[in-house]
Design a protein around this motif. Structure first.
Motif, PDB file in Angstrom:
ATOM      1  N   GLU A 159       0.788  -1.145   0.181  1.00  0.00           N
ATOM      2  CA  GLU A 159       0.082  -0.183   0.169  1.00  0.00           C
ATOM      3  C   GLU A 159       0.807   1.251   0.144  1.00  0.00           C
ATOM      4  OE1 GLU A 159      -2.907   2.342   3.070  1.00  0.00           O
ATOM      5  OE2 GLU A 159      -2.908  -0.105   3.053  1.00  0.00           O
ATOM      6  N   MET A 160       1.935   1.244   0.843  1.00  0.00           N
ATOM      7  CA  MET A 160       2.842   2.507   0.904  1.00  0.00           C
ATOM      8  C   MET A 160       3.592   2.678  -0.330  1.00  0.00           C
ATOM      9  SD  MET A 160       4.185   2.324   4.854  1.00  0.00           S
ATOM     10  CE  MET A 160       5.278   3.549   4.577  1.00  0.00           C
ATOM     11  N   ALA A 161       4.207   1.466  -0.934  1.00  0.00           N
ATOM     12  CA  ALA A 161       4.564   1.427  -2.231  1.00  0.00           C
ATOM     13  C   ALA A 161       3.800   1.896  -3.443  1.00  0.00           C
ATOM     14  CB  ALA A 161       5.088  -0.051  -2.639  1.00  0.00           C
ATOM     15  N   ALA A 162       2.478   1.731  -3.286  1.00  0.00           N
ATOM     16  CA  ALA A 162       1.746   2.509  -4.313  1.00  0.00           C
ATOM     17  C   ALA A 162       1.670   3.782  -4.031  1.00  0.00           C
ATOM     18  CB  ALA A 162       0.335   1.952  -4.297  1.00  0.00           C
ATOM     19  N   GLY A 163       1.644   4.346  -2.893  1.00  0.00           N
ATOM     20  CA  GLY A 163       1.775   5.969  -2.400  1.00  0.00           C
ATOM     21  C   GLY A 163       3.067   6.619  -3.137  1.00  0.00           C
ATOM     22  N   LEU A 164       4.243   5.952  -2.888  1.00  0.00           N
ATOM     23  CA  LEU A 164       5.557   6.099  -3.300  1.00  0.00           C
ATOM     24  C   LEU A 164       5.465   6.520  -4.936  1.00  0.00           C
ATOM     25  CD1 LEU A 164       7.794   4.011  -1.229  1.00  0.00           C
ATOM     26  CD2 LEU A 164       7.587   6.672  -1.158  1.00  0.00           C
ATOM     27  N   GLN A 165       4.520   5.444  -5.509  1.00  0.00           N
ATOM     28  CA  GLN A 165       4.512   5.643  -6.877  1.00  0.00           C
ATOM     29  C   GLN A 165       4.107   7.016  -7.300  1.00  0.00           C
ATOM     30  OE1 GLN A 165       2.770   1.774  -8.103  1.00  0.00           O
ATOM     31  NE2 GLN A 165       4.680   1.131  -8.871  1.00  0.00           N
ATOM     32  N   LEU A 166       3.126   7.250  -6.453  1.00  0.00           N
ATOM     33  CA  LEU A 166       2.390   8.347  -6.884  1.00  0.00           C
ATOM     34  C   LEU A 166       3.340   9.928  -6.682  1.00  0.00           C
ATOM     35  CD1 LEU A 166      -0.909   8.123  -5.012  1.00  0.00           C
ATOM     36  CD2 LEU A 166      -0.665   7.874  -7.424  1.00  0.00           C
ATOM     37  N   TYR A 167       4.238   9.714  -5.917  1.00  0.00           N
ATOM     38  CA  TYR A 167       5.429  10.829  -5.588  1.00  0.00           C
ATOM     39  C   TYR A 167       6.628  10.645  -6.526  1.00  0.00           C
ATOM     40  CZ  TYR A 167       2.936  12.771  -1.758  1.00  0.00           C
ATOM     41  OH  TYR A 167       2.067  13.224  -0.882  1.00  0.00           O
ATOM     42  N   GLY A 172      15.128   2.412  -9.737  1.00  0.00           N
ATOM     43  CA  GLY A 172      16.249   3.220  -9.434  1.00  0.00           C
ATOM     44  C   GLY A 172      16.057   4.591  -8.507  1.00  0.00           C
ATOM     45  N   SER A 173      15.007   4.984  -8.408  1.00  0.00           N
ATOM     46  CA  SER A 173      14.705   6.050  -7.590  1.00  0.00           C
ATOM     47  C   SER A 173      15.417   5.867  -6.331  1.00  0.00           C
ATOM     48  CB  SER A 173      13.246   6.649  -7.412  1.00  0.00           C
ATOM     49  OG  SER A 173      12.771   6.907  -8.319  1.00  0.00           O
ATOM     50  N   VAL A 174      16.250   7.093  -5.800  1.00  0.00           N
ATOM     51  CA  VAL A 174      16.841   6.888  -4.517  1.00  0.00           C
ATOM     52  C   VAL A 174      15.985   7.669  -3.310  1.00  0.00           C
ATOM     53  CG1 VAL A 174      18.813   7.565  -3.017  1.00  0.00           C
ATOM     54  CG2 VAL A 174      19.050   7.047  -5.426  1.00  0.00           C
ATOM     55  N   VAL A 175      15.427   6.981  -2.332  1.00  0.00           N
ATOM     56  CA  VAL A 175      14.873   7.548  -1.281  1.00  0.00           C
ATOM     57  C   VAL A 175      15.424   7.198  -0.045  1.00  0.00           C
ATOM     58  CG1 VAL A 175      12.401   7.208  -0.121  1.00  0.00           C
ATOM     59  CG2 VAL A 175      12.686   6.708  -2.743  1.00  0.00           C
ATOM     60  N   ALA A 176      15.728   8.432   0.722  1.00  0.00           N
ATOM     61  CA  ALA A 176      16.493   8.218   2.005  1.00  0.00           C
ATOM     62  C   ALA A 176      15.197   7.962   3.386  1.00  0.00           C
ATOM     63  CB  ALA A 176      16.891   9.405   2.173  1.00  0.00           C
ATOM     64  N   LEU A 177      15.680   6.955   4.181  1.00  0.00           N
ATOM     65  CA  LEU A 177      14.805   6.832   5.189  1.00  0.00           C
ATOM     66  C   LEU A 177      15.569   7.410   6.694  1.00  0.00           C
ATOM     67  CD1 LEU A 177      14.094   3.117   4.613  1.00  0.00           C
ATOM     68  CD2 LEU A 177      12.772   5.324   3.718  1.00  0.00           C
ATOM     69  N   MET A 178      15.000   8.454   7.353  1.00  0.00           N
ATOM     70  CA  MET A 178      15.625   8.686   8.583  1.00  0.00           C
ATOM     71  C   MET A 178      14.373   8.653   9.522  1.00  0.00           C
ATOM     72  SD  MET A 178      17.406  12.368   9.222  1.00  0.00           S
ATOM     73  CE  MET A 178      16.153  13.553   8.899  1.00  0.00           C
ATOM     74  N   LEU A 179      14.206   7.451  10.042  1.00  0.00           N
ATOM     75  CA  LEU A 179      13.179   7.085  11.085  1.00  0.00           C
ATOM     76  C   LEU A 179      13.845   6.239  12.250  1.00  0.00           C
ATOM     77  CD1 LEU A 179      10.823   5.555   8.133  1.00  0.00           C
ATOM     78  CD2 LEU A 179      10.279   7.407   9.632  1.00  0.00           C
ATOM     79  N   PRO A 180      13.084   6.333  13.503  1.00  0.00           N
ATOM     80  CA  PRO A 180      13.607   5.632  14.519  1.00  0.00           C
ATOM     81  C   PRO A 180      13.062   4.061  14.286  1.00  0.00           C
ATOM     82  CG  PRO A 180      11.612   6.888  15.093  1.00  0.00           C
ATOM     83  CD  PRO A 180      12.243   7.188  13.805  1.00  0.00           C
ATOM     84  N   THR A 181      13.780   3.271  15.107  1.00  0.00           N
ATOM     85  CA  THR A 181      13.374   1.789  15.017  1.00  0.00           C
ATOM     86  C   THR A 181      12.015   1.724  15.369  1.00  0.00           C
ATOM     87  OG1 THR A 181      15.726   1.068  15.764  1.00  0.00           O
ATOM     88  CG2 THR A 181      13.786  -0.241  16.270  1.00  0.00           C
ATOM     89  N   GLY A 182      11.171   1.105  14.444  1.00  0.00           N
ATOM     90  CA  GLY A 182       9.705   0.852  14.794  1.00  0.00           C
ATOM     91  C   GLY A 182       9.059   0.324  13.530  1.00  0.00           C
ATOM     92  N   LEU A 194       9.712  -2.438  -3.152  1.00  0.00           N
ATOM     93  CA  LEU A 194       8.553  -2.862  -3.761  1.00  0.00           C
ATOM     94  C   LEU A 194       8.304  -1.779  -4.908  1.00  0.00           C
ATOM     95  CD1 LEU A 194       6.166  -4.399  -1.105  1.00  0.00           C
ATOM     96  CD2 LEU A 194       7.276  -5.552  -2.801  1.00  0.00           C
ATOM     97  N   ALA A 195       8.358  -0.507  -4.683  1.00  0.00           N
ATOM     98  CA  ALA A 195       8.269   0.493  -5.611  1.00  0.00           C
ATOM     99  C   ALA A 195       9.272   0.550  -6.819  1.00  0.00           C
ATOM    100  CB  ALA A 195       8.033   1.569  -4.871  1.00  0.00           C
ATOM    101  N   GLY A 196      10.293  -0.338  -6.572  1.00  0.00           N
ATOM    102  CA  GLY A 196      11.438  -0.374  -7.529  1.00  0.00           C
ATOM    103  C   GLY A 196      12.659   0.732  -7.093  1.00  0.00           C
ATOM    104  N   GLY A 197      12.635   1.320  -5.800  1.00  0.00           N
ATOM    105  CA  GLY A 197      13.406   2.646  -5.234  1.00  0.00           C
ATOM    106  C   GLY A 197      14.459   1.715  -4.533  1.00  0.00           C
ATOM    107  N   VAL A 198      15.467   2.731  -4.379  1.00  0.00           N
ATOM    108  CA  VAL A 198      16.768   2.109  -3.518  1.00  0.00           C
ATOM    109  C   VAL A 198      16.618   2.832  -2.336  1.00  0.00           C
ATOM    110  CG1 VAL A 198      19.111   2.261  -3.716  1.00  0.00           C
ATOM    111  CG2 VAL A 198      18.113   1.884  -5.761  1.00  0.00           C
ATOM    112  N   PRO A 199      16.456   2.290  -1.290  1.00  0.00           N
ATOM    113  CA  PRO A 199      16.345   2.835   0.035  1.00  0.00           C
ATOM    114  C   PRO A 199      17.830   3.138   0.543  1.00  0.00           C
ATOM    115  CG  PRO A 199      15.690   0.495   0.172  1.00  0.00           C
ATOM    116  CD  PRO A 199      15.869   0.739  -1.061  1.00  0.00           C
ATOM    117  N   PRO A 268       7.324  -2.708 -10.622  1.00  0.00           N
ATOM    118  CA  PRO A 268       8.265  -3.227 -11.461  1.00  0.00           C
ATOM    119  C   PRO A 268       8.813  -4.559 -10.969  1.00  0.00           C
ATOM    120  CG  PRO A 268       9.066  -1.371 -10.064  1.00  0.00           C
ATOM    121  CD  PRO A 268       7.744  -1.350  -9.747  1.00  0.00           C
ATOM    122  N   ALA A 269       9.235  -5.402 -12.017  1.00  0.00           N
ATOM    123  CA  ALA A 269      10.152  -6.570 -11.921  1.00  0.00           C
ATOM    124  C   ALA A 269      11.476  -6.093 -11.425  1.00  0.00           C
ATOM    125  CB  ALA A 269       9.893  -7.267 -12.797  1.00  0.00           C
TER     126      ALA A 269
END
Length: 879
Positions: A159-167, A172-182, A194-199, A268-269
């Protein structure tokens, strides 16, 4: 429940506790009546370990549980006092949660996805085959923590991957994660994949008084990886917005909640060689670098480590390790995912605030696997009394990994001895070796062997680089921990400075290779070049091997060479850190390069709170004596610094190179700016970049309007010419002129190589990779003479487009009707034999995925039938 009998905090009682504690840890300089305005770090010199001890003493005295934020947010004694008052009605911190009967894990045969090629396939395997099986349990002191099943992980991440696709997140899109453990971290990480990005995992800010350094370090990472999106939580958004104004590629800052509510779509595959994520090194020896890890690297490493420790779905991995660090992310999170094992997660703050939680989680959930740097085991020894461990049982713990930093043999032996009465088995302790450039693990000892420590001659190692066994204990010997043997299918060797392999028990540079090894550092060709030596990779570590086992002696960059002796900073740092007036773990030993005929210098920086001249002189003498005892050489300079001076990475490693740079610049130990002034400077520094960013956006918008206007004007003129001009040669000349004018007017650079290699006379077959819709325009502008593009028959659906393309001699072929395709192939062969040059895109329709796709054979079959040469054309940069 609330402890109604907890004593209300009294100022005198609080002051007494603090005074007694300071008298114990700083006997020569503790205050008789400490001022509540004194800073915990700069005035009192309390590091994280000392804070844990002080908080534990306060909680035991008042029988109250202080909030975990007291460890990171409290900057003065007054802050602690206020937090204590607020906690006077909190839950009691004295009653541990004992092990209890837990609901059985969802049963059923669980198979390991041994044929999976990507992490997405692993997630889908477990999410569809065992959707109700628990994947992660988030630890809580009271009651059972929130759980995440494999099915929920797959569903919510989709579900969140689909939301990422809207953005705009795609392959190959690079997405940074700055989140605490959880929960949000896990869902966001897998959603990006899942959206094809690179975390790109980043550590969230912990200490408010270090916010400026935090921003500076993360800004360099975001600029290097060119992140398009940053996912963070609401508390960090103000900082993230400031980052956005200073990183040109950063387009949006989102919270995980903002990505919810979108129905899952097709994703994407992925291929095994796609980048799975970027692991930025902690930067203990320099600027952080992004290690590129693909699915082959990760799965190879997870399988090899699992084979060595006999991992299975029935295992329970308990972890407090940060999820932005390879040991916590790959070893715990992804390893548990692959084997279908249950993962019990604590946050690093939960562990640091109350180390007993780690051990109680192992007891409560019957944990079998767990890992920690040496620091974690040392913290348990230092901060936990037997009373806080009442009823604990560690007998289920079969593999206690110790790695990620220098391993102290005393820590291991003391931990084994101390916790034996709580069921901990000596053979469970497993010192291991690994590094991000090899995913995470490289060498593991055999399961149930326990620890092995090699005692070697100190002088032989320092002078000759020989790990010669020592015959007795004492100052002439040094103990080195054995880190096990290379994982299956992985190789390790020791080489000298020229790259020649050394014999066993000869110290040198450790190199490695295997399926887990990275292809290099992201967008850093210089660092990648230094990393590689043929098919071997440089670890940056000094080591020797004995009977095939790996023994790490230090870091190459940290090694100091004086008078023909090798000096290892870690050993001297640990010894100096044991002095009463020095802050343990806050000592940096580094060298200054040789220059002007002078040898390399030895510099010692030690944090202390003492200010009396005589006491400082005595401390310098003690440091020098230790330097002589351990290295036989005095230090060239001993700097007694204020608390907070020694720079560290997010994982607690001393940043010796950074300390060296500040020492040379004369800024080592300069006063840290107050929090509000840091925010003012950060905000002020963000104004100009934001103005520049807006101006660039405005300029881009104006240029886009100009470019599209020019394009449509030329297109209209060209269409009229294609309809009216009588000959193909004139129509091609018009189209070529229009495209070249567009290129000139928009200042679009084009480089052409080896155009003279085209055959001079006669027809030929041209084939090219296909990257974008610009390819056709580029080829018309650069290649001489009319030729016929071979295009898919679907373009005929527009009669107008079919007519215009036909005027440019485009030939259409059927891709899906085999009978019609054969007829088209015969027709193309006849045209080629009649003298028509043909241009094919043998990959078919282009995609955003980089790299060549499988070829369709039409171009080559036509060339064979017409007996014509095939000329390959390579296009780069049009995407």
């Amino acid at each position: 429940m609330v402890n109604r009998n907890a004593s209300l905090p009294e100022p005198d009682q609080f002051t007494r506790i603090v005074t007694e504690f300071l008298t114990e840890v700083r006997p020569q300089s503790a205050f008789n009546t400490p001022d509540l305005g004194l800073a915990l770090d700069t005035d009192l010199g309390l590091d994280s370990l000392a804070r844990v001890e002080l908080l534990g003493r306060i909680e035991r005295e008042f029988d109250l549980a202080l909030p975990e934020q007291a460890l990171t947010e409290a900057e003065t004694l007054r802050d602690l006092w206020l937090l204590l008052q607020r906690a006077s009605q909190a839950l009691s911190g004295g009653s541990p949660v004992l092990r209890q009967d837990l609901p059985e894990q969802t049963t059923g045969e669980v198979q390991v996805p041994s044929h999976a090629r990507t992490l997405q396939e692993v997630l889908q395997w477990h999410g569809r085959r065992a959707p109700d099986r628990i994947y992660t349990r988030f630890y809580q002191d009271q009651g059972e923590g929130e759980v995440l099943t494999f099915g929920s992980l797959l569903e919510d991440a989709s579900e969140m991957a689909a939301g990422l696709q809207l953005y705009g997140v795609s392959t190959g899109s690079v997405v940074a994660l700055m989140l605490p453990t959880g929960l949000s971290y896990l869902l966001s990480f897998f959603a990006v994949q899942l959206a094809g990005g690179v975390p790109v995992p980043l550590y969230p800010p912990v200490r408010k008084n270090q916010i400026e350094d935090h921003l500076r370090r993360h800004r360099s990472i975001l600029e290097n990886c060119q992140a398009h999106l940053l996912i963070t939580d609401a508390e960090i958004q103000p900082l993230a917005r400031l980052m956005r104004s200073q990183v040109n590629t950063l387009e949006d800052v989102m919270t995980p909640e903002g990505l919810r509510g979108t129905p899952p779509s097709e994703f994407p595959a992925h291929t095994p060689t796609d980048t799975a994520f970027l692991q930025y090194t902690s930067g203990s020896t320099g600027t952080p670098k992004g290690v590129v890890l693909n699915h082959v690297n990760l799965l190879s490493n997870i399988r090899a480590m699992g084979k060595r420790v006999q991992a299975m779905p029935d295992d329970i991995f308990v972890s407090w390790l940060p999820l932005y660090h390879d040991m916590g992310l790959i070893g715990a999170v992804l390893g548990s995912l692959y084997y279908g094992a249950q993962l019990v997660l604590l946050s690093p703050l939960q562990f640091i605030a109350r180390p007993q939680r780690w051990l109680r989680a192992i007891d409560r959930y019957r944990g079998t696997l767990s890992a920690s740097p040496d620091f974690g085991y040392a913290l348990c020894l230092r901060a936990l009394g037997d009373k806080s461990l009442d009823g604990i049982d560690l007998s289920s713990w079969r593999a206690a990994f110790n790695g990620a930093e220098a391993i102290n043999p005393d820590t291991m032996s003391t931990f084994v001895d101390r916790f034996a009465k709580f069921g901990f088995r000596p053979e469970a302790m497993m010192p291991v070796y690994g590094l991000a450039e090899n995913s995470v693990g490289l060498a593991f000892p055999p399961l149930t062997r326990g620890t092995y420590v090699d005692r070697i001659d100190r002088v032989a190692l320092a002078k000759m680089g020989e790990a010669r066994p020592a015959h007795s204990e004492g100052s002439d010997s040094v103990r080195i921990v054995g880190c096990g043997f290379p994982l299956d299918d992985h190789d390790v060797r020791i080489v000298d400075a020229r790259g020649y392999e050394l014999d066993e028990r000869r110290e040198g540079r450790l190199q490695f290779r295997g399926p887990s090894s990275t292809s290099g550092y992201y967008r850093n060709t210089e660092a990648t070049r230094d990393l590689m030596q043929d098919d071997w990779l440089n670890s940056g570590d000094l080591a020797y091997m004995a009977d095939g086992e790996v023994f790490i002696t230090g870091r190459v960059k940290d090694l100091i060479i004086r008078a023909g002796r090798n000096i290892y900073p870690v050993e001297l740092e640990e010894a100096i850190g044991e002095l009463p007036e020095v802050r343990t773990g806050n000592v940096a030993v580094f060298g200054l390069p040789a220059r002007d005929g002078q040898p390399e210098q030895l510099i010692v920086v030690a944090e202390t709170r003492i200010r009396e001249d005589e006491a400082r002189k005595e401390l310098v003498k003690q440091v020098q004596q230790l330097a002589l005892d351990i290295t036989s050489i005095p230090a060239d300079d001993v700097v007694l610094a204020e608390p907070g001076t020694v720079l560290k990475t997010s994982s607690g490693k001393v940043r010796r190179s950074a300390c060296q740079q500040e020492y040379l610049a004369g800024t080592l130990g300069t006063h840290r700016t107050s929090n509000w002034l840091q925010w003012v400077r950060i905000a002020t520094g963000a104004i100009l970049p934001e103005i520049r960013r807006q101006m660039q956006s405005l300029g881009a918008l104006v240029f886009a309007g100009y470019g599209w206007g020019l394009f449509y004007g030329l297109a209209a003129m060209t269409v009229i010419g294609l309809v009216l001009l009588p000959s193909l040669k004139l129509r091609w000349a018009l189209a070529r002129g229009a495209v070249r004018f567009l290129r000139w007017a928009t200042r679009t650079p084009v480089q052409i190589h080896d155009l003279d290699r085209l055959p001079g006379e006669g027809p030929f077959i041209l084939v090219s990779n296909h990257m974008s819709y610009l390819d056709g325009y580029l080829l018309i502008a650069t290649l001489p003479g009319p030729f016929s593009f071979v295009a898919k028959a679907e373009l005929r659906q527009s009669r107008a487009l079919e007519y215009l393309l036909g005027r440019m001699s485009v030939e259409f072929v059927e891709r899906f009707d085999s009978r019609k395709g054969v007829e088209d192939a015969d027709r193309l062969a006849r045209l080629a034999q009649e003298g028509r040059s043909l241009f094919f895109f043998p990959e078919g329709t282009f995609t955003r995925i980089p790299g060549l796709r499988p070829f369709r054979m039409g171009a080559f079959a036509t060339a064979a039938r017409a007996n014509l040469p095939v000329v390959p054309v390579a296009i780069r940069g049009t995407r």
